[in-house]
Design an enzyme around this catalytic site. Structure first.
Site, PDB file in Angstrom:
ATOM      1  N   GLY A   1     -43.864 -32.577 -28.066  1.00  0.00           N
ATOM      2  CA  GLY A   1     -42.844 -32.736 -28.288  1.00  0.00           C
ATOM      3  C   GLY A   1     -42.625 -34.119 -29.255  1.00  0.00           C
TER       4      GLY A   1
ATOM      5  N   ALA B   1     -40.319 -36.632 -28.023  1.00  0.00           N
ATOM      6  CA  ALA B   1     -40.879 -37.358 -26.991  1.00  0.00           C
ATOM      7  C   ALA B   1     -41.674 -37.642 -26.800  1.00  0.00           C
ATOM      8  CB  ALA B   1     -39.738 -36.849 -25.431  1.00  0.00           C
ATOM      9  N   GLY B   2     -42.973 -36.608 -26.531  1.00  0.00           N
ATOM     10  CA  GLY B   2     -44.295 -37.268 -26.623  1.00  0.00           C
ATOM     11  C   GLY B   2     -44.776 -37.828 -28.178  1.00  0.00           C
TER      12      GLY B   2
ATOM     13  N   ASP C   1     -43.679 -27.973 -15.918  1.00  0.00           N
ATOM     14  CA  ASP C   1     -44.830 -28.480 -14.913  1.00  0.00           C
ATOM     15  C   ASP C   1     -45.027 -29.664 -14.604  1.00  0.00           C
ATOM     16  OD1 ASP C   1     -45.016 -25.976 -16.125  1.00  0.00           O
ATOM     17  OD2 ASP C   1     -46.615 -26.428 -17.304  1.00  0.00           O
TER      18      ASP C   1
ATOM     19  N   GLN D   1     -27.369 -27.384 -18.113  1.00  0.00           N
ATOM     20  CA  GLN D   1     -26.287 -27.376 -19.271  1.00  0.00           C
ATOM     21  C   GLN D   1     -26.377 -25.711 -20.065  1.00  0.00           C
ATOM     22  OE1 GLN D   1     -26.162 -29.010 -23.562  1.00  0.00           O
ATOM     23  NE2 GLN D   1     -24.343 -29.916 -22.475  1.00  0.00           N
TER      24      GLN D   1
ATOM     25  N   HIS E   1     -25.186 -23.272 -22.807  1.00  0.00           N
ATOM     26  CA  HIS E   1     -24.557 -24.116 -24.235  1.00  0.00           C
ATOM     27  C   HIS E   1     -23.560 -22.809 -24.156  1.00  0.00           C
ATOM     28  CE1 HIS E   1     -23.991 -24.387 -28.278  1.00  0.00           C
ATOM     29  NE2 HIS E   1     -24.776 -25.476 -28.821  1.00  0.00           N
TER      30      HIS E   1
ATOM     31  N   LEU F   1     -30.166 -18.763 -29.179  1.00  0.00           N
ATOM     32  CA  LEU F   1     -28.834 -20.546 -29.703  1.00  0.00           C
ATOM     33  C   LEU F   1     -28.120 -20.361 -30.934  1.00  0.00           C
ATOM     34  CD1 LEU F   1     -27.438 -22.553 -28.108  1.00  0.00           C
ATOM     35  CD2 LEU F   1     -28.242 -24.152 -29.640  1.00  0.00           C
TER      36      LEU F   1
ATOM     37  N   GLU G   1     -24.118 -25.928 -32.134  1.00  0.00           N
ATOM     38  CA  GLU G   1     -22.862 -26.125 -32.089  1.00  0.00           C
ATOM     39  C   GLU G   1     -22.219 -27.113 -33.792  1.00  0.00           C
ATOM     40  OE1 GLU G   1     -21.738 -28.076 -28.454  1.00  0.00           O
ATOM     41  OE2 GLU G   1     -22.133 -29.708 -29.769  1.00  0.00           O
TER      42      GLU G   1
ATOM     43  N   ARG H   1     -19.697 -29.598 -24.735  1.00  0.00           N
ATOM     44  CA  ARG H   1     -20.335 -28.143 -24.127  1.00  0.00           C
ATOM     45  C   ARG H   1     -19.425 -27.359 -22.283  1.00  0.00           C
ATOM     46  NH1 ARG H   1     -26.355 -29.096 -25.996  1.00  0.00           N
ATOM     47  NH2 ARG H   1     -25.751 -28.635 -28.485  1.00  0.00           N
TER      48      ARG H   1
ATOM     49  N   HIS I   1     -29.226 -23.998 -21.477  1.00  0.00           N
ATOM     50  CA  HIS I   1     -28.946 -24.656 -22.468  1.00  0.00           C
ATOM     51  C   HIS I   1     -30.669 -25.736 -22.770  1.00  0.00           C
ATOM     52  CE1 HIS I   1     -29.175 -26.026 -26.606  1.00  0.00           C
ATOM     53  NE2 HIS I   1     -29.163 -27.173 -26.233  1.00  0.00           N
TER      54      HIS I   1
ATOM     55  N   GLU J   1     -36.579 -34.450 -22.251  1.00  0.00           N
ATOM     56  CA  GLU J   1     -36.174 -33.537 -21.679  1.00  0.00           C
ATOM     57  C   GLU J   1     -36.632 -33.909 -19.925  1.00  0.00           C
ATOM     58  OE1 GLU J   1     -34.571 -29.771 -23.337  1.00  0.00           O
ATOM     59  OE2 GLU J   1     -34.277 -29.240 -21.882  1.00  0.00           O
TER      60      GLU J   1
ATOM     61  N   ARG K   1     -24.209 -33.420 -21.587  1.00  0.00           N
ATOM     62  CA  ARG K   1     -24.847 -33.588 -22.294  1.00  0.00           C
ATOM     63  C   ARG K   1     -24.158 -33.286 -23.843  1.00  0.00           C
ATOM     64  NH1 ARG K   1     -28.280 -32.486 -26.866  1.00  0.00           N
ATOM     65  NH2 ARG K   1     -29.006 -30.419 -25.382  1.00  0.00           N
TER      66      ARG K   1
HETATM   67  C1  LIG Z   1     -31.927 -23.691 -29.750  1.00  0.00           C
HETATM   68  C2  LIG Z   1     -32.058 -25.232 -29.361  1.00  0.00           C
HETATM   69  C3  LIG Z   1     -31.604 -25.956 -30.481  1.00  0.00           C
HETATM   70  C4  LIG Z   1     -31.389 -27.810 -30.403  1.00  0.00           C
HETATM   71  N1  LIG Z   1     -30.752 -27.656 -30.687  1.00  0.00           N
HETATM   72  C5  LIG Z   1     -30.622 -28.938 -30.502  1.00  0.00           C
HETATM   73  C6  LIG Z   1     -30.038 -30.081 -31.387  1.00  0.00           C
HETATM   74  O1  LIG Z   1     -29.109 -30.159 -32.895  1.00  0.00           O
HETATM   75  N2  LIG Z   1     -29.768 -32.030 -31.630  1.00  0.00           N
HETATM   76  C7  LIG Z   1     -30.531 -32.307 -30.368  1.00  0.00           C
HETATM   77  O2  LIG Z   1     -30.406 -33.468 -29.679  1.00  0.00           O
HETATM   78  N3  LIG Z   1     -30.476 -31.923 -29.292  1.00  0.00           N
HETATM   79  C8  LIG Z   1     -31.210 -30.029 -29.215  1.00  0.00           C
HETATM   80  N4  LIG Z   1     -32.039 -29.702 -28.605  1.00  0.00           N
HETATM   81  C9  LIG Z   1     -31.946 -29.765 -27.102  1.00  0.00           C
HETATM   82  C10 LIG Z   1     -33.721 -30.746 -27.645  1.00  0.00           C
HETATM   83  O3  LIG Z   1     -34.068 -29.747 -28.967  1.00  0.00           O
HETATM   84  C11 LIG Z   1     -34.604 -30.762 -26.296  1.00  0.00           C
HETATM   85  O4  LIG Z   1     -34.006 -31.839 -25.709  1.00  0.00           O
HETATM   86  C12 LIG Z   1     -35.733 -31.592 -27.133  1.00  0.00           C
HETATM   87  O5  LIG Z   1     -36.456 -31.151 -28.333  1.00  0.00           O
HETATM   88  C13 LIG Z   1     -36.663 -31.611 -25.999  1.00  0.00           C
HETATM   89  O6  LIG Z   1     -38.364 -32.580 -26.089  1.00  0.00           O
HETATM   90  P1  LIG Z   1     -38.947 -32.818 -26.288  1.00  0.00           P
HETATM   91  O7  LIG Z   1     -39.658 -34.118 -26.508  1.00  0.00           O
HETATM   92  O8  LIG Z   1     -38.408 -33.755 -24.357  1.00  0.00           O
HETATM   93  O9  LIG Z   1     -39.959 -31.766 -24.996  1.00  0.00           O
HETATM   94  P2  LIG Z   1     -40.066 -30.653 -25.583  1.00  0.00           P
HETATM   95  O10 LIG Z   1     -40.152 -30.358 -27.408  1.00  0.00           O
HETATM   96  O11 LIG Z   1     -40.058 -29.212 -25.250  1.00  0.00           O
HETATM   97  O12 LIG Z   1     -41.803 -30.395 -26.012  1.00  0.00           O
HETATM   98  C14 LIG Z   1     -42.531 -29.911 -24.066  1.00  0.00           C
HETATM   99  C15 LIG Z   1     -44.135 -30.518 -24.687  1.00  0.00           C
HETATM  100  O13 LIG Z   1     -45.205 -30.876 -23.410  1.00  0.00           O
HETATM  101  C16 LIG Z   1     -45.732 -29.683 -23.206  1.00  0.00           C
HETATM  102  N5  LIG Z   1     -46.085 -29.179 -21.850  1.00  0.00           N
HETATM  103  C17 LIG Z   1     -45.257 -28.596 -21.018  1.00  0.00           C
HETATM  104  N6  LIG Z   1     -45.620 -28.352 -19.735  1.00  0.00           N
HETATM  105  C18 LIG Z   1     -46.859 -28.890 -19.967  1.00  0.00           C
HETATM  106  C19 LIG Z   1     -48.322 -27.991 -19.359  1.00  0.00           C
HETATM  107  N7  LIG Z   1     -47.923 -28.176 -18.149  1.00  0.00           N
HETATM  108  N8  LIG Z   1     -49.459 -29.000 -19.837  1.00  0.00           N
HETATM  109  C20 LIG Z   1     -49.687 -29.538 -21.504  1.00  0.00           C
HETATM  110  N9  LIG Z   1     -48.053 -29.893 -21.772  1.00  0.00           N
HETATM  111  C21 LIG Z   1     -47.600 -29.781 -21.186  1.00  0.00           C
HETATM  112  C22 LIG Z   1     -45.529 -28.635 -24.196  1.00  0.00           C
HETATM  113  O14 LIG Z   1     -46.553 -28.192 -24.935  1.00  0.00           O
HETATM  114  C23 LIG Z   1     -44.500 -29.299 -25.536  1.00  0.00           C
HETATM  115  O15 LIG Z   1     -45.933 -30.070 -26.463  1.00  0.00           O
HETATM  116  C24 LIG Z   1     -31.979 -27.823 -28.627  1.00  0.00           C
HETATM  117  C25 LIG Z   1     -32.586 -26.882 -27.868  1.00  0.00           C
HETATM  118  C26 LIG Z   1     -32.788 -25.398 -28.026  1.00  0.00           C
HETATM  119  C27 LIG Z   1     -33.209 -24.924 -27.366  1.00  0.00           C
END
Ligand SMILES: Cc1cc2nc3c(=O)[nH]c(=O)nc-3n(C[C@H](O)[C@H](O)[C@H](O)COP(=O)(O)OP(=O)(O)OC[C@H]3O[C@@H](n4cnc5c(N)ncnc54)[C@H](O)[C@@H]3O)c2cc1C
Length: 572
Positions: free
Chosen positions: A13, A15-16, A216, A235, A237, A247, A250, A281, A347, A377, A388
């Protein structure tokens, strides 16, 4: 097989990806993802990324910091909030220069819109702080960063699951993976390991999360001895489509949408006179649930209306086209002429793996674990505290993801080669065999039950009696899980097996959420206890830590970092 990297990032995602891009090409970087990177949940983010650019009206990073602390109900660590708010403008301009196609003002600057809890001059009224690309901001940022990762020739392994994480002697030793296509189990070792596996909204029945959000990385870290921080703060939403939870951003309220109860009244004036529909929220979700509980849902049902009709078809098409298509596809609702039925939906997880400001994972004593990092996250740098603010997650990912990448680069010289982890692979293979040989309940039955229990016992409102009952039931499901059984015994694309493996994470995290929530006898942010309705700064202004001890889950606490803003009553 066995693989060796300098740095291994788990999760693709934002972050990674952002962390991986910060690591110099001289180091061998691997990136493991259980889905193809652009299918990561970050791509679902709709409304925008927060930064006090001041492009539409005056704004400042200090106001942004204050809103983040107050939004988090003073549980936010203020050094983290300051880092986030100060670095926000740089982070957004960096994304712009990488090619993210933000919407523009008529003067050609990055356009901005209002979002819940973001205010001017320390709470005077809403401010336009969210930088956005229509209602698909996450999608365009994810695609941009993925393109850069390809350019950088980072080794990307898609549809590879981390099924175990090894921490030995206070040092990250590696992970064990399962390859979806073939069923092969591999060992991957690295000097530095970054967990960026996202959230775990799938613990709840109705949620806005993708199927792969099963936590995980958080659960496996916990099992390896890492304490989990502030897990009671889940949280909800306010505006998930009823009854699915999909969703409606907002941003819809930021553009002028209004919530209305079954009597047609715009009720947020009663709950948040200054910010109204743009309150944080937790406040809006509680207001909706209170209206529903008082019998003022629409047609006596468990939902209220989100009315966008005053915006006009043209503005809806330009700024909110994705969410309008969701309403049309899932409900047959034309948002230009009809209101959308909405109800709070699970959410985002404020809690997770504790880190310092540079992504270094902290143990129970607050000391960094050698070679282990977390971001996004899955992590809890505690920038979101008890609740948040919208748009602060995307910002968190790129600000703290980058810092984690920098810390790894700094630390790598001091990190020794990881120790061999051969037995661990054998243990995982034995576990897979045991699941295939199991003769007990099906994962889907256990998961459905878990989601119902959590939704019933630990949602927007909570109390001790319900949570104790929930905890007992979740522990009963954990017992049943020991003999879980699956239909598909094959090796190729066995999602049945992976459902079973992911369920262990979800059940483990459900238990931690309940144990944490029971330990906090006050109401703060998203954690609202009917039996303790007041915030209790005297006894409870502290972070919860839950560690997997030899005799079960152990609870401890650590202080909140307070710098500029002293806690005070939270009014909107
Ligand atoms: C519908 C929706 C709308 C949103 N809108 C907003 C917004 O407008 N603004 C905002 O700031 N935030 C928003 N958020 C929140 C935000 O999108 C998320 O909190 C954020 O994208 C999380 O990013 P991440 O990089 O931490 O994880 P993710 O993007 O969830 O990525 C997780 C990664 O980990 C990998 N992974 C997980 N488990 C394993 C495993 N066991 N082995 C290998 N890989 C694994 C997955 O394949 C994926 O690549 C929204 C969330 C949702 C659900």
């Amino acid at each position: 097989m066995e693989f060796l990297f300098d740095v291994l990032v788990v999760g693709s995602g934002l972050a990674g990806l952002r962390a991986a891009l910060e690591i110099p090409t001289s180091l061998k970087v691997g990136l493991v993802s259980k889905v193809f990177p652009t299918r990561s949940h970050s791509g679902a983010a709709q409304g925008g990324i927060g930064a006090a650019l001041g492009n539409e009206e005056p704004d400042s990073w200090e106001w942004h910091m204050y809103d983040t602390v107050k939004g988090g109900d003073y549980l936010t660590d203020q050094d983290a909030a300051e880092t986030l708010a100060r670095d926000a403008a740089r982070a957004v301009y960096e994304l712009e220069h990488l090619g993210v196609p933000f919407d523009r003002t008529t003067a050609g600057k990055i356009a901005q819109r209002a979002f819940g809890g973001h205010t001017r001059n320390y709470g005077e009224g809403p401010v336009k702080r969210s930088c956005y690309a229509a209602d698909r901001t996450g999608r365009v940022v994810l695609d941009t960063l993925f393109g850069k990762a390809l350019e950088r020739k980072i080794h990307i392994f898609s549809e590879i699951y981390m099924v175990d994480l090894l921490v030995e002697g206070g040092k990250a030793a590696g992970i064990i993976t399962y390859e979806l296509a073939t069923g092969a189990v591999h060992t991957v070792r690295a000097k530095a390991l970054l967990i960026a596996t996202g959230g775990f909204g799938r613990v709840y029945k109705t949620n806005s999360n993708c199927f792969s959000n099963t936590g995980d990385g958080v659960y496996l870290s916990h099992r390896a001895g890492v304490p989990l921080e502030d897990m009671e703060f889940v949280q909800f939403h306010p505006t998930g489509i009823y009854p699915l939870g999909v969703l409606i951003s907002e941003a819809a309220r930021g553009e002028g949408g209004v919530l209305k109860n079954g009597l047609g009244n715009s009720f947020m004036t009663d709950y948040a006179p200054t910010l109204k529909d743009l309150a944080p929220r937790d406040v809006v979700s509680r207001a909706i649930d209170t209206e529903i509980r008082a019998g003022r849902g629409v047609n006596g049902k468990d939902y209220v209306h989100l009315d966008l009709t005053s915006l006009g078809a043209e503005k809806i098409q330009e700024k909110l086209s994705d969410i309008s298509s969701f309403a049309r596809i899932y409900l047959g609702v034309d948002t230009a002429t009809q209101p959308i039925p909405v109800t709070p939906t699970c959410h985002y997880m404020m809690g997770g793996i504790p880190t310092d400001l540079n992504g270094r994972v902290l143990n129970k004593e607050g000391l960094p674990l050698t070679g282990l990092y977390a971001a996004g996250e899955a992590a809890c740098v505690s920038v979101h505290g008890a609740n948040r603010l919208g748009t602060n997650s995307l910002l968190d990912l790129v600000v703290f993801g980058r810092r984690a990448g920098r810390a790894i680069t700094e630390d790598i010289e001091t990190l020794s080669d990881p120790s061999p982890v051969k037995d661990a692979q054998v243990r995982v293979e034995a576990r897979i065999k045991a699941i295939k040989d199991g003769n007990g309940a099906k994962p889907s039955d256990l998961r459905t039950r878990m989601q119902l229990i959590m939704t019933d016992c630990c949602s927007v409102f909570r109390n001790q009696t319900d949570m104790e009952r929930g905890l007992e039931e979740i522990r009963g499901l954990k017992d049943k899980y020991r003999s879980v059984s699956i239909d598909n015994k094959g090796a190729n694309y066995n999602t049945d097996l992976l459902d079973a493996i992911e369920l262990e994470s979800l059940l483990g995290l459900a238990e931690v959420i309940l144990v944490s929530a029971l330990s906090r006898t006050e109401s703060r942010g998203a954690h609202y206890r009917e039996d303790y309705p007041e915030r209790d700064d005297h006894n409870c202004l502290k972070h919860t830590l839950v560690t997997a001890g030899s005799d079960g889950l152990e609870i401890s606490f650590k202080p909140v970092k307070i710098t500029k803003f002293q806690p005070k009553a939270r009014k909107f």
